[in-house]
Design an enzyme around this catalytic site. Structure first.
Site, mmCIF file in Angstrom:
data_model
loop_
_atom_site.group_PDB
_atom_site.id
_atom_site.type_symbol
_atom_site.label_atom_id
_atom_site.label_comp_id
_atom_site.label_asym_id
_atom_site.label_seq_id
_atom_site.Cartn_x
_atom_site.Cartn_y
_atom_site.Cartn_z
ATOM 1 N N CYS A 2 -2.304 9.791 10.789
ATOM 2 C CA CYS A 2 -3.155 10.286 9.701
ATOM 3 C C CYS A 2 -2.653 11.664 9.329
ATOM 4 O O CYS A 2 -2.850 12.628 10.073
ATOM 5 C CB CYS A 2 -4.616 10.333 10.143
ATOM 6 S SG CYS A 2 -5.733 10.951 8.847
ATOM 7 N N GLU A 111 -2.004 6.800 3.488
ATOM 8 C CA GLU A 111 -0.879 6.334 4.279
ATOM 9 C C GLU A 111 0.201 5.848 3.325
ATOM 10 O O GLU A 111 -0.072 5.520 2.169
ATOM 11 C CB GLU A 111 -1.319 5.226 5.253
ATOM 12 C CG GLU A 111 -0.331 4.942 6.355
ATOM 13 C CD GLU A 111 0.100 6.210 7.088
ATOM 14 O OE1 GLU A 111 1.166 6.754 6.728
ATOM 15 O OE2 GLU A 111 -0.624 6.642 8.006
#
Length: 258
Positions: A2, A111
């Site tokens: 992340c 992402e």
């Protein structure tokens, strides 16, 4: 992993979702990046027995974990994530896993899917819960003290293996803690790390949805709602077959943005 996330939830929603005793007004943040301040939730001091007041509070920390034993932060790597599988035993996170577990409020995270072809464009995604406007990531906190006595509160987000929904994009994802497990995760007095291992697992398939977005999110300077505008997804082409002896494709770690 992340490396970027967003927090767009209204203050009242965050206060109710986390059952907070106190929280400053939240501003919409569309592109939260490492080294920036992030909102976290911690267990507050235990209240008197029978009190019905909230036992959690919100505070700000720098996104980039710094163990207390680090002498010179300039010579230490920026730890924005901690692997759930190894955090209990890893020197950098061992103490925080036992004493300083936190929750990180988010609306979703970003992402990137990396194509195997060299030079091919990556596809960015905003990954958010299908239901609700807020989610809690598991995290760790540490207060680093310099030689002159100044202190910096720092934090990292725990990640785990991606579930089936996210695996087509990336092999890691943040650990999600459900509201019914907030107290157990934050209780570092009676719940040892081994007691919360069951919480550090991939969230079930169907929890998140992945929305393709433009590469505007790549630049930290882009902080407006336009980075969440959906775009047409770039379909990944199948990887070309290689002759024997050809170089192997890059690993997932090499494909990571950070």
């Amino acid at each position: 992993m992340c490396g970027r996330f967003a927090l767009l939830a209204k203050t009242d929603l965050a206060r109710e979702f986390f059952d907070l005793a106190e929280i400053d007004d939240l501003t919409e943040r569309y592109n939260i990046a490492p080294t920036q301040p992030i909102v976290i939730v911690v267990a507050s001091e235990r209240l008197e027995k029978g009190s019905n007041l909230p036992e959690r509070k919100a505070m700000l920390v720098r996104w980039g974990f710094m163990p207390g034993w680090v002498k010179d932060p300039r010579e230490f790597p920026l730890l924005i994530n901690a692997r759930a599988e190894t955090a209990i035993d890893k020197a950098s996170f061992r103490s925080a896993m036992r004493h300083r577990r936190i929750l990180v409020p988010a609306t979703g995270f970003f992402e990137w899917r990396r194509p195997p072809e060299k030079g091919a464009k990556s596809q960015a995604y905003f990954i958010r819960p299908k239901k609700g406007e807020i989610v809690a990531f598991a995290g760790l906190m540490e207060t680093w003290s310099s030689a002159d006595g100044s202190e910096v509160d720092t934090g990292a987000i725990l990640t785990t293996a991606a579930n089936n929904d996210i695996a087509r994009i990336h092999d890691r994802m943040p650990v999600v803690i459900r509201p019914e497990d907030f107290s157990r995760w934050l209780d570092c007095k009676t719940q040892e790390p081994r007691d919360v291992l069951d919480l550090m697992k991939p969230i079930e398939d169907g929890f998140f949805e992945a929305i393709p977005v433009s590469d505007k999110v790549n630049k930290v300077a882009n902080m407006g709602p336009e980075i969440l505008e959906p775009v047409e997804e770039v379909v990944a082409a199948p990887a070309p077959k290689k002759d024997k002896g050809a170089d192997a494709p890059p690993s997932s770690d090499q494909l990571s943005l950070f």
